[in-house]
Design a protein around this motif. Structure first.
Motif, PDB file in Angstrom:
ATOM      1  N   MET A   1     -79.771  64.765  -4.267  1.00 24.41           N
ATOM      2  CA  MET A   1     -79.238  66.071  -3.877  1.00 24.41           C
ATOM      3  C   MET A   1     -80.080  66.630  -2.720  1.00 24.41           C
ATOM      4  O   MET A   1     -81.308  66.697  -2.822  1.00 24.41           O
ATOM      5  CB  MET A   1     -79.270  67.015  -5.069  1.00 24.41           C
ATOM      6  CG  MET A   1     -78.735  68.401  -4.763  1.00 24.41           C
ATOM      7  SD  MET A   1     -76.957  68.443  -4.433  1.00 24.41           S
ATOM      8  CE  MET A   1     -76.328  68.031  -6.084  1.00 24.41           C
ATOM      9  N   GLN A   2     -79.404  66.957  -1.634  1.00 23.54           N
ATOM     10  CA  GLN A   2     -80.109  67.492  -0.476  1.00 23.54           C
ATOM     11  C   GLN A   2     -80.415  68.978  -0.663  1.00 23.54           C
ATOM     12  O   GLN A   2     -79.652  69.717  -1.289  1.00 23.54           O
ATOM     13  CB  GLN A   2     -79.265  67.312   0.787  1.00 23.54           C
ATOM     14  CG  GLN A   2     -79.113  65.871   1.244  1.00 23.54           C
ATOM     15  CD  GLN A   2     -78.321  65.798   2.531  1.00 23.54           C
ATOM     16  OE1 GLN A   2     -77.430  66.596   2.769  1.00 23.54           O
ATOM     17  NE2 GLN A   2     -78.655  64.829   3.365  1.00 23.54           N
ATOM     18  N   LEU A   8     -78.462  72.032   6.314  1.00 25.43           N
ATOM     19  CA  LEU A   8     -78.333  72.739   7.579  1.00 25.43           C
ATOM     20  C   LEU A   8     -78.762  71.866   8.756  1.00 25.43           C
ATOM     21  O   LEU A   8     -78.136  71.876   9.822  1.00 25.43           O
ATOM     22  CB  LEU A   8     -79.173  74.022   7.543  1.00 25.43           C
ATOM     23  CG  LEU A   8     -78.666  75.138   6.630  1.00 25.43           C
ATOM     24  CD1 LEU A   8     -79.655  76.302   6.602  1.00 25.43           C
ATOM     25  CD2 LEU A   8     -77.290  75.636   7.089  1.00 25.43           C
ATOM     26  N   LEU A   9     -79.834  71.094   8.550  1.00 30.57           N
ATOM     27  CA  LEU A   9     -80.301  70.195   9.600  1.00 30.57           C
ATOM     28  C   LEU A   9     -79.248  69.134   9.904  1.00 30.57           C
ATOM     29  O   LEU A   9     -78.978  68.826  11.076  1.00 30.57           O
ATOM     30  CB  LEU A   9     -81.613  69.535   9.180  1.00 30.57           C
ATOM     31  CG  LEU A   9     -82.176  68.487  10.157  1.00 30.57           C
ATOM     32  CD1 LEU A   9     -82.455  69.119  11.519  1.00 30.57           C
ATOM     33  CD2 LEU A   9     -83.433  67.839   9.585  1.00 30.57           C
ATOM     34  N   ARG A  10     -78.643  68.612   8.871  1.00 30.75           N
ATOM     35  CA  ARG A  10     -77.619  67.588   9.043  1.00 30.75           C
ATOM     36  C   ARG A  10     -76.418  68.130   9.813  1.00 30.75           C
ATOM     37  O   ARG A  10     -75.893  67.485  10.726  1.00 30.75           O
ATOM     38  CB  ARG A  10     -77.182  67.079   7.668  1.00 30.75           C
ATOM     39  CG  ARG A  10     -76.241  65.911   7.707  1.00 30.75           C
ATOM     40  CD  ARG A  10     -75.829  65.481   6.298  1.00 30.75           C
ATOM     41  NE  ARG A  10     -74.777  64.507   6.434  1.00 30.75           N
ATOM     42  CZ  ARG A  10     -73.526  64.831   6.719  1.00 30.75           C
ATOM     43  NH1 ARG A  10     -73.197  66.106   6.882  1.00 30.75           N
ATOM     44  NH2 ARG A  10     -72.618  63.891   6.856  1.00 30.75           N
ATOM     45  N   LEU A  14     -74.945  67.024  13.594  1.00 26.89           N
ATOM     46  CA  LEU A  14     -73.569  66.622  13.881  1.00 26.89           C
ATOM     47  C   LEU A  14     -73.006  67.414  15.055  1.00 26.89           C
ATOM     48  O   LEU A  14     -72.335  66.853  15.932  1.00 26.89           O
ATOM     49  CB  LEU A  14     -72.695  66.820  12.637  1.00 26.89           C
ATOM     50  CG  LEU A  14     -72.923  65.828  11.497  1.00 26.89           C
ATOM     51  CD1 LEU A  14     -72.135  66.233  10.258  1.00 26.89           C
ATOM     52  CD2 LEU A  14     -72.520  64.418  11.926  1.00 26.89           C
ATOM     53  N   VAL A  15     -73.279  68.719  15.086  1.00 24.10           N
ATOM     54  CA  VAL A  15     -72.829  69.533  16.213  1.00 24.10           C
ATOM     55  C   VAL A  15     -73.500  69.062  17.505  1.00 24.10           C
ATOM     56  O   VAL A  15     -72.851  68.912  18.552  1.00 24.10           O
ATOM     57  CB  VAL A  15     -73.118  71.022  15.967  1.00 24.10           C
ATOM     58  CG1 VAL A  15     -72.798  71.843  17.210  1.00 24.10           C
ATOM     59  CG2 VAL A  15     -72.324  71.534  14.778  1.00 24.10           C
ATOM     60  N   LEU A  16     -74.798  68.800  17.427  1.00 23.69           N
ATOM     61  CA  LEU A  16     -75.531  68.338  18.609  1.00 23.69           C
ATOM     62  C   LEU A  16     -75.047  66.964  19.059  1.00 23.69           C
ATOM     63  O   LEU A  16     -74.970  66.693  20.266  1.00 23.69           O
ATOM     64  CB  LEU A  16     -77.029  68.307  18.313  1.00 23.69           C
ATOM     65  CG  LEU A  16     -77.718  69.665  18.174  1.00 23.69           C
ATOM     66  CD1 LEU A  16     -79.161  69.488  17.709  1.00 23.69           C
ATOM     67  CD2 LEU A  16     -77.672  70.426  19.495  1.00 23.69           C
ATOM     68  N   ALA A  17     -74.719  66.095  18.105  1.00 19.16           N
ATOM     69  CA  ALA A  17     -74.222  64.765  18.456  1.00 19.16           C
ATOM     70  C   ALA A  17     -72.900  64.868  19.207  1.00 19.16           C
ATOM     71  O   ALA A  17     -72.669  64.137  20.183  1.00 19.16           O
ATOM     72  CB  ALA A  17     -74.050  63.916  17.196  1.00 19.16           C
ATOM     73  N   GLY A  18     -72.033  65.774  18.759  1.00 22.28           N
ATOM     74  CA  GLY A  18     -70.792  65.983  19.489  1.00 22.28           C
ATOM     75  C   GLY A  18     -71.040  66.563  20.861  1.00 22.28           C
ATOM     76  O   GLY A  18     -70.488  66.095  21.866  1.00 22.28           O
ATOM     77  N   GLY A  19     -71.887  67.574  20.941  1.00 21.28           N
ATOM     78  CA  GLY A  19     -72.188  68.192  22.220  1.00 21.28           C
ATOM     79  C   GLY A  19     -72.902  67.254  23.178  1.00 21.28           C
ATOM     80  O   GLY A  19     -72.777  67.391  24.408  1.00 21.28           O
ATOM     81  N   PRO A  43     -74.266  57.055  11.444  1.00 26.80           N
ATOM     82  CA  PRO A  43     -75.096  56.950  10.228  1.00 26.80           C
ATOM     83  C   PRO A  43     -75.059  58.206   9.366  1.00 26.80           C
ATOM     84  O   PRO A  43     -75.135  58.121   8.131  1.00 26.80           O
ATOM     85  CB  PRO A  43     -76.501  56.694  10.774  1.00 26.80           C
ATOM     86  CG  PRO A  43     -76.289  56.103  12.129  1.00 26.80           C
ATOM     87  CD  PRO A  43     -75.064  56.769  12.654  1.00 26.80           C
ATOM     88  N   LEU A  44     -74.931  59.375   9.992  1.00 24.54           N
ATOM     89  CA  LEU A  44     -74.878  60.618   9.230  1.00 24.54           C
ATOM     90  C   LEU A  44     -73.599  60.722   8.390  1.00 24.54           C
ATOM     91  O   LEU A  44     -73.565  61.458   7.399  1.00 24.54           O
ATOM     92  CB  LEU A  44     -74.969  61.817  10.168  1.00 24.54           C
ATOM     93  CG  LEU A  44     -76.328  62.094  10.813  1.00 24.54           C
ATOM     94  CD1 LEU A  44     -76.213  63.195  11.870  1.00 24.54           C
ATOM     95  CD2 LEU A  44     -77.362  62.498   9.763  1.00 24.54           C
ATOM     96  N   CYS A  45     -72.567  59.996   8.795  1.00 28.99           N
ATOM     97  CA  CYS A  45     -71.266  60.121   8.128  1.00 28.99           C
ATOM     98  C   CYS A  45     -70.854  58.869   7.361  1.00 28.99           C
ATOM     99  O   CYS A  45     -69.855  58.890   6.634  1.00 28.99           O
ATOM    100  CB  CYS A  45     -70.182  60.419   9.167  1.00 28.99           C
ATOM    101  SG  CYS A  45     -70.458  61.919  10.133  1.00 28.99           S
ATOM    102  N   LEU A  46     -71.599  57.800   7.504  1.00 24.91           N
ATOM    103  CA  LEU A  46     -71.144  56.488   7.047  1.00 24.91           C
ATOM    104  C   LEU A  46     -70.860  56.429   5.555  1.00 24.91           C
ATOM    105  O   LEU A  46     -69.937  55.728   5.122  1.00 24.91           O
ATOM    106  CB  LEU A  46     -72.184  55.430   7.443  1.00 24.91           C
ATOM    107  CG  LEU A  46     -71.753  53.970   7.317  1.00 24.91           C
ATOM    108  CD1 LEU A  46     -70.507  53.692   8.142  1.00 24.91           C
ATOM    109  CD2 LEU A  46     -72.895  53.047   7.759  1.00 24.91           C
ATOM    110  N   HIS A  47     -71.613  57.132   4.745  1.00 23.72           N
ATOM    111  CA  HIS A  47     -71.470  57.017   3.299  1.00 23.72           C
ATOM    112  C   HIS A  47     -70.920  58.288   2.650  1.00 23.72           C
ATOM    113  O   HIS A  47     -71.077  58.490   1.455  1.00 23.72           O
ATOM    114  CB  HIS A  47     -72.819  56.649   2.672  1.00 23.72           C
ATOM    115  CG  HIS A  47     -73.381  55.364   3.176  1.00 23.72           C
ATOM    116  ND1 HIS A  47     -74.413  55.324   4.103  1.00 23.72           N
ATOM    117  CD2 HIS A  47     -73.056  54.069   2.929  1.00 23.72           C
ATOM    118  CE1 HIS A  47     -74.707  54.071   4.375  1.00 23.72           C
ATOM    119  NE2 HIS A  47     -73.895  53.282   3.682  1.00 23.72           N
TER     120      HIS A  47
END
Length: 511
Positions: A1-2, A8-10, A14-19, A43-47
């Motif tokens: 459990m995160q 929030l960091l994750r 994701l927003v930064l990766a898109g930007g 990797p952030l979304c893979l699982h």
């Protein structure tokens, strides 16, 4: 459990990766940023399960469109006179709405891939490309910020005449997936698999420069001497009736030394009046063009009767004078800028929906090419140049590409630079030189490899002169369009998706 902080960091990542993908495009030209973006977000979304992936995809889309399409705010606030708080809100609504497209795509990705990591890696490039393709036509389409466009200035440029922008996107995303696969396999556990993945990842990047040496077209006839006039008319004054004469006078004065040219080009709606209202000016230009054997073309709002509409309508058009023949009515209109969807309900609610000349109607399909100085040309007005298949299809049998725009709507944002890069991508896909005329930039001559040969000063009153060599021939992309890539992506999904448990049950026979 995160923990809450980790969640929030994750989300921020994701927003930064898109930007981050915005850096791959003009005016930054950092094309590896697209690969890095996917190396972060996959990797952030893979699982993640499909429900969670919907939110992940929305965050990626919010970052991509929030950064990459930030110029929308300029159009809404500065030129539609919308108060800043409302303009911010409308921009956020626009970005949030666009982000729903990758959100749905990520949800589908999770459903199709199930819990299998390799299956998800296999499916991701196909899902991303099909998402781009759908975004290009859904609700008139927003064919902007395709990562394949960044490769006009990257090593995959040679693939664009073969596979088009979606093919370059597939190769870019596929490279990221193969690099991740090489990393997850590990050099100690499965070195052969990791090495094979790395080799496949590098192959298109090594082949791209070699493919870029192929000449898909060849010269046809003599070069044309051309001139594109950039009036730098303020968007605030553009449709002011009291400013009309001064605007036309500016363009005529700038054009006076250019009548020895084969072609003179004025940009989109350079004449801020209909062909009937501007008849005396157009007649004078026609006489001058005939005297000097010059082909003249200008953007103008055209008003009259056409077989496609009952009564008289406005078109955003190009008309020709002198040694030129034909009229072109723009087919792909910009929602809220050139027409108002659900007009009877929305017009009058806010000033943005009452912009001057937001009553255009689309022109008919299959319009005949223009004849400019004896060369067949199908023009593209502003936003039309962003539609890859539309440009490829209508460029059949033409000698070069011609596009006009009024990018003053973008202000001093990244929008004009992105728009020009997209136009250069069309030149590369069709292997045709391009003449681009704009009101305040970026007016340019581009060769068939997508490289800028010469350009006018940005945000200034200027005239671009040069030569342009018409060509003949077709690229593979002109012949097939995006369908081979779209079909390949669909096949990857059909054969890579998770089967239902019932379909995987062993077959038995009655004894």
């Amino acid at each position: 459990m995160q923990s809450r902080g980790q969640r929030l960091l994750r989300r921020a990542l994701l927003v930064l990766a898109g930007g981050l993908q915005t850096l791959a495009f003009a005016p930054f030209f950092v094309w590896p940023a697209a690969i890095l973006s996917f190396l972060v977000l996959i990797p952030l979304c893979l699982h993640r399960d499909p429900k969670a992936l919907f939110g992940d995809g929305w965050l990626v889309g919010f970052g991509l469109f929030g950064a990459g399409a930030s110029w929308v705010y300029v159009s809404i606030h500065e030129y539609a006179n919308t108060p800043a708080p409302l303009a911010v809100l409308m921009t956020l609504v626009f970005v949030a709405g666009l982000a729903l497209v990758p959100a749905i795509a990520f949800w589908c990705w999770g459903k199709l891939g199930g819990d299998h990591e390799r299956r998800r890696l296999w499916l991701f490039p196909a899902v991303w490309v099909l998402t781009d393709w759908v975004r290009g036509w859904l609700l008139t389409g927003f064919p902007w910020l395709y990562v394949g466009t960044a490769q006009t200035d990257g090593p995959l440029a040679g693939w664009l005449p073969l596979l088009g922008v979606h093919g370059a996107t597939l190769l870019t995303v596929g490279t990221s997936v193969l690099l991740l696969l090489a990393g997850t396999e590990g050099w100690r556990q499965r070195p052969k698999t990791a090495l094979a993945a790395l080799g496949l990842a590098l192959l298109p990047w090594l082949a791209g420069p070699l493919l870029n040496t192929i000449e898909w077209t060849h010269p046809d006839g003599d070069p044309l001497s051309v001139a594109a006039v950039q009036g730098n008319i303020s968007q605030h004054n553009k449709w002011d009736p009291e400013q009309m004469r001064a605007q036309i006078r500016t363009y005529r004065e700038l054009s006076e030394p250019l009548w020895d040219r084969d072609l003179i080009l004025w940009p989109e709606t350079a004449v801020p009046a209909t062909q009937g209202q501007a008849a005396p000016t157009l007649d004078a230009i026609e006489t001058r063009a005939l005297e000097t054997d010059t082909a003249f073309i200008t953007g103008i709002p055209w008003y009259g009767n056409t077989p496609h509409y009952p009564g008289s309508v406005f078109h955003n058009s190009l008309i020709t004078l002198g040694q030129a023949q034909g009229t072109y009515h723009k087919q792909r209109l910009v929602p809220f800028g050139e027409y108002v969807p659900f007009e009877s309900l929305l017009r009058g609610t806010i000033e943005l929906l009452n912009l001057p000349m937001s009553v255009f109607r689309p022109g008919p399909e299959n319009q005949s090419p223009l004849r400019l100085a004896g060369v067949a040309v199908h023009p593209f007005i502003c936003y039309e140049i962003t539609y890859a298949d539309f440009v490829a299809r209508n460029s059949q049998g033409t000698g070069f590409l011609l596009t006009v725009s009024n990018d003053a709507w973008f202000g001093r944002s990244i929008g004009p630079f992105q728009h020009q890069q997209i136009a250069r991508t069309r030149a590369l896909e069709t292997s045709r030189p391009l003449l681009r005329g704009t009101n305040n930039g970026i007016t340019a001559i581009v060769d068939g490899k997508g490289k800028v040969v010469k350009k006018a000063a940005h945000y200034k009153r200027d005239v671009l002169t040069g030569s342009l060599q018409p060509v003949t021939g077709q690229t593979p992309f002109m012949l097939a369009g995006s369908w081979p890539v779209v079909t390949l992506a669909a096949i990857m999904i059909v054969f890579g998706r998770q089967r239902r448990p019932g379909n995987n049950a062993p077959q038995t026979t009655a004894s």
